[in-house]
Design a protein around this motif. Structure first.
Motif, mmCIF file in Angstrom:
data_model
loop_
_atom_site.group_PDB
_atom_site.id
_atom_site.type_symbol
_atom_site.label_atom_id
_atom_site.label_comp_id
_atom_site.label_asym_id
_atom_site.label_seq_id
_atom_site.Cartn_x
_atom_site.Cartn_y
_atom_site.Cartn_z
ATOM 1 N N GLY A 241 -8.269 -19.742 -3.182
ATOM 2 C CA GLY A 241 -7.568 -19.117 -2.058
ATOM 3 C C GLY A 241 -8.048 -17.700 -1.798
ATOM 4 N N TRP A 242 -8.292 -16.960 -2.871
ATOM 5 C CA TRP A 242 -8.790 -15.586 -2.715
ATOM 6 C C TRP A 242 -10.211 -15.578 -2.175
ATOM 7 N N LEU A 243 -11.052 -16.449 -2.739
ATOM 8 C CA LEU A 243 -12.461 -16.479 -2.337
ATOM 9 C C LEU A 243 -12.636 -16.913 -0.889
ATOM 10 N N THR A 244 -11.750 -17.771 -0.412
ATOM 11 C CA THR A 244 -11.848 -18.255 0.971
ATOM 12 C C THR A 244 -11.036 -17.406 1.941
ATOM 13 N N GLY A 245 -10.280 -16.458 1.417
ATOM 14 C CA GLY A 245 -9.483 -15.590 2.277
ATOM 15 C C GLY A 245 -8.214 -16.232 2.789
ATOM 16 N N THR A 246 -7.802 -17.347 2.200
ATOM 17 C CA THR A 246 -6.578 -18.013 2.650
ATOM 18 C C THR A 246 -5.335 -17.520 1.926
ATOM 19 N N SER A 247 -5.523 -16.739 0.877
ATOM 20 C CA SER A 247 -4.385 -16.146 0.178
ATOM 21 C C SER A 247 -4.809 -14.803 -0.400
ATOM 22 N N ALA A 248 -3.817 -14.055 -0.846
ATOM 23 C CA ALA A 248 -4.059 -12.733 -1.429
ATOM 24 C C ALA A 248 -3.291 -12.647 -2.745
ATOM 25 N N PRO A 249 -3.730 -11.783 -3.635
ATOM 26 C CA PRO A 249 -3.075 -11.690 -4.945
ATOM 27 C C PRO A 249 -1.703 -11.026 -4.878
ATOM 28 N N SER A 250 -0.873 -11.394 -5.828
ATOM 29 C CA SER A 250 0.402 -10.702 -6.023
ATOM 30 C C SER A 250 0.103 -9.377 -6.725
#
Length: 146
Positions: free
Chosen positions: A115-124
């Protein structure tokens, strides 16, 4: 782990220094006052996007806001924060760390990293601290600010 009371205390300190109230800050950040109130009262950690807005608005160290540093470092010329996936990719490459080793040693899942690598999510906020610890760097360095 992020201690929400430290984050809350440091946010309140920055606001007091600038004589800014919750309504003014929420409007400046483009977020709801209730959401900001929950952060300030230690009920919730800010989202990644809100966290970036806070450190940019106050032009302070991410580590200070998270309670990991005593110094706000407000006079430092910070770089704009690139997409998180770009930073993780760069740090893995620079340190010669495989994605497998990163996942295994941080306890994160493949889907989270993907998710982080694809930009679909961000870390808490907790994951930001965990990753900075893994790479033995500050959160500001992890974000690419310094």
């Amino acid at each position: 782990m992020v201690i929400l009371s430290n984050l809350s205390e440091n946010l309140k300190e920055l606001m007091a220094e600038r004589s800014i109230n919750q309504v003014t800050l929420a409007a400046a950040l483009g977020t709801g006052r209730t959401k900001l109130s929950d952060i300030m009262n230690g009920k919730n950690a800010p989202s990644y996007a809100t966290f970036l807005l806070l450190i940019e608005f106050f032009h302070c160290s991410a580590d200070f806001l998270l309670g990991l540093s005593e110094e706000p470092r407000e006079g430092v010329p910070y770089n704009p924060v690139p997409p998180f996936g770009e930073r993780i990719r760069a740090l893995l490459r620079e340190t010669g760390t495989s994605q497998y080793r990163f996942i295994r040693q941080t306890g994160l899942s493949w889907s989270v990293l993907h998710g982080w690598l694809t930009g679909t999510s961000a870390p808490s906020m907790d994951n930001l601290v965990r990753i900075a610890h893994f790479f033995d760097c500050s959160v500001d360095e992890l974000l690419g600010r310094i």
